[in-house]
Design an enzyme around this catalytic site. Sequence first.
Site: not given
Length: 799
Positions: A515, A518, A634
């Site tokens: 999906l 990072g 983040d």
Amino acid sequence: MALSAPPYILCFFLLFMLLLCSSTAQAQRNISLGSSLTAANNNLSSWESPSSDFAFGFQQIGKDGFLLAVWFNKIPERTIVWSANGENLVQEGSTVELTKLGLVLQDPNRNQIWTSGLSGTDVAYGAMLDTGNLVLANHNSANLWESFKEPTDTLLVGQTLSQNMTLVARYSETNYSSGRYHFVLQLDGNLVLYTRNFPLNTSNFAYWETNTHNGIQLIYNQSGYMYLEAKNGTILHMLSSNGTNATQDFYQRAILEYDGVFRQYVYPKTNDQRSSGWNMAWTQLSASIPSNICLQILNKIGGGACGYNSYCMLGSDQRPSCHCPDGYTFIDPYDEMKGCKQTFEAQSCDVDSEDADHFTFNSMLNADWPECDLEYFQKVDENWCRKACLGNCFCVAAVFRDGDCWMKRSPLSNGKVDPNDGGKALIKLRRDNSTSKAGGIDARKKDQSTMVLLGSVLSSSVFLNALLGAAFLVLFRFGQKAKVIKHKQFLPEMNLHIFTYAQLEAATSGFKELLGRGAFASVFKGVLAFDDNQCLVAVKRLEHTVKESEQEFKAEVTAIGRTNHKNLVQLIGFCNEGLHRLLIYAYMRNGSLSSFLFGPSKPNWHLRVEIALGTARGLFYLHEECSTQILHCDIKPQNILLDDSYTARISDFGLAKILKTEQTRTTTGIRGTKGYVAPEWFRNMPVTAKVDVYSYGILLLELICCRRNVEENVKDEAHMILADWAYDCYAGRELEFLVENDNEALQDMKKVEKYVMIALWCIQEDPSLRPTMKKVMLMLEGTVEVSVPPNPTSFMSSI
Ligand SMILES: *[C@@H]1O[C@H](CO)[C@@H](O)[C@H](O)[C@H]1NC(C)=O
Ligand SMILES: *[C@@H]1O[C@H](CO)[C@@H](O)[C@H](O)[C@H]1NC(C)=O
Ligand SMILES: *[C@@H]1O[C@H](CO)[C@@H](O)[C@H](O)[C@H]1NC(C)=O
Ligand SMILES: CC(=O)N[C@H]1CO[C@H](CO)[C@@H](O)[C@@H]1O
């Protein structure tokens, strides 16, 4: 002779015979008397129409049983257009047989469950036609029974709805029993959508009608037009105005859906366009009937489109969805139309009680619950309205609009969010986050069962031993085997499950569907089966290279697991096995804000406002309402996910902190993403919650303008950095440029200005000038005034 023929001729002959047989089977579509089908798990036998476009037979509905149905047979999506026993699913081994009396459905014990009901007539054969009509005929080929004459919730091309015929919405997307709405062409010639007096089969409240007196039939013609016709053939009312999707290229259907909306769908027949699936046929989305059911159902009796204590809102896809206000949760998370319940203890009405002090309000713009007014005051201000509601133990909410104050009683009903309403609703909440007395008892009970469960599996697991700390006893509910995990325990509250690596490997089919990826983790789609339920999950696999201490991982998981907020993605469980560290989250169907905001169909202004508010609430919760403060570090559109109802849900929180210790030690190890990172990361200044406020400010600007903070392909170089351009526009009083071509925003410039000001406060270079997330939230909600922001970069120049 045949024996002496060479073998290959024999083969050809056989092949020819085979082809012949199958081609006659294609043409011979009569279902003869005595034919039958049996419901079986892996047996897909059915009676198909000559073109195979439609088929009749059994469809398995989850683990609930089998539905005798007609469906579109050539498309991957199971789309049922007619069904016999939605109220009464049958089990494996049930049969349907064509007899002289018609179709008869029997359960495995030969009890009759359903019949097409033709007493004493002589059925000769049946046929599944290419139109989707299932017919039973006599020897003269006269139809005695047709599924088209007994529709369930769907109409197909060529089908008509005559007087006294009804479409009944199913109960939910997957529950085929009769639901809450029906559509009827009345004997008086009026075509009407009603709420049903559920569970009775009577009409309750008309929420849409053609207001005609001589409608004789509703026609769905070959060109895909749908209209109500009078006896003399004149068209009284056009339901669908777009017939460009020709039937030879598109499958078509019109359905009264479980949410009470009548919609027409098309599906391209050619393979290359398949991926698009069923699409709404009417180009104007407003042509769904009614265009906004949230505003249409307004009845003194009943809870409205979404049940009591909830509210209904049209998403950017123009579909209604149900939501609970803050302080309320769904009574049944699997049935969101059933309404919401309070999660806190109601205010005491005792005379000398000081309970009122324990209450506060969350405000919701444009929300209202008409039809449950307790009191009404005019020419008052918002503060007065708040105080009045606090002082009245029967008041559960107040709606304030232009000096008018309506106090609302419990249960709230007919809730809706309508941007045309204006004003705001104030939802009364208990200030401390304690849940109701009843809830408390429940929680204690659960804890006991946790301990029992824990005791029984403890000896078998090393990892569990490691978690023997008393705190963990109450925090986790262990279920090493999927069987132990009941689906109830699987849902909302903080129930973390521990998974084995093998379980997750199986759930993701060997980490197949990626999906997202990072720097420190990859996320995969997976399916977990719990008892009877299958549940989509996102499995986040932390990279092995990040080797934080066992202790720390557990501490972080505990912190995340403790969080429970509607604007955070819910952690379901984790796996900590050798080098494998995985976190399992609820899967968010609508993907990330990034793809939505910067994609082709931009979310409308009001939805963007909701997303901004939701994200702020989620961050505020992480910063101030969790037992340990959680910094996200983040915040960016990629990390804001959208759930089924487009509610913003922050993801990846806490994970940033897991990685923190190691990363912050190195000078280059700036966490976060370029463009969203607060300047103090570069400046050897302490990193506090204000870093998230900075990133939020950038996100807010992106939400306002629907563009990325850094955009290299712009006409004017001055527009490249959104944050700079936004300040220039603000200072130059030309904010319209920021929302060019966005009519909704242009009509709401006051709010645009306010939001830009808030964003400018958030992105101040000097962290101490930035507001807290709490203040941001209050400013967004309008509870706190927004003062004039200084130039965000003035601090930098002073260094
Ligand atoms: C189906 O059966 C009827 C009556 O026996 C017959 O008239 C008709 O031709 C048959 N249809 C086909 C396609 O065989
Ligand atoms: C479908 O919904 C009805 C009404 O709530 C309920 O009684 C029935 O049990 C449900 N059926 C299934 C298969 O879940
Ligand atoms: C269907 O109805 C529309 C509107 O009345 C008409 O223009 C069209 O010709 C009709 N199509 C067929 C195949 O009858
Ligand atoms: C009862 C309860 O859970 N109270 C908590 C509410 O939230 C604060 C922090 O915001 C905690 O300190 C309380 O323990």
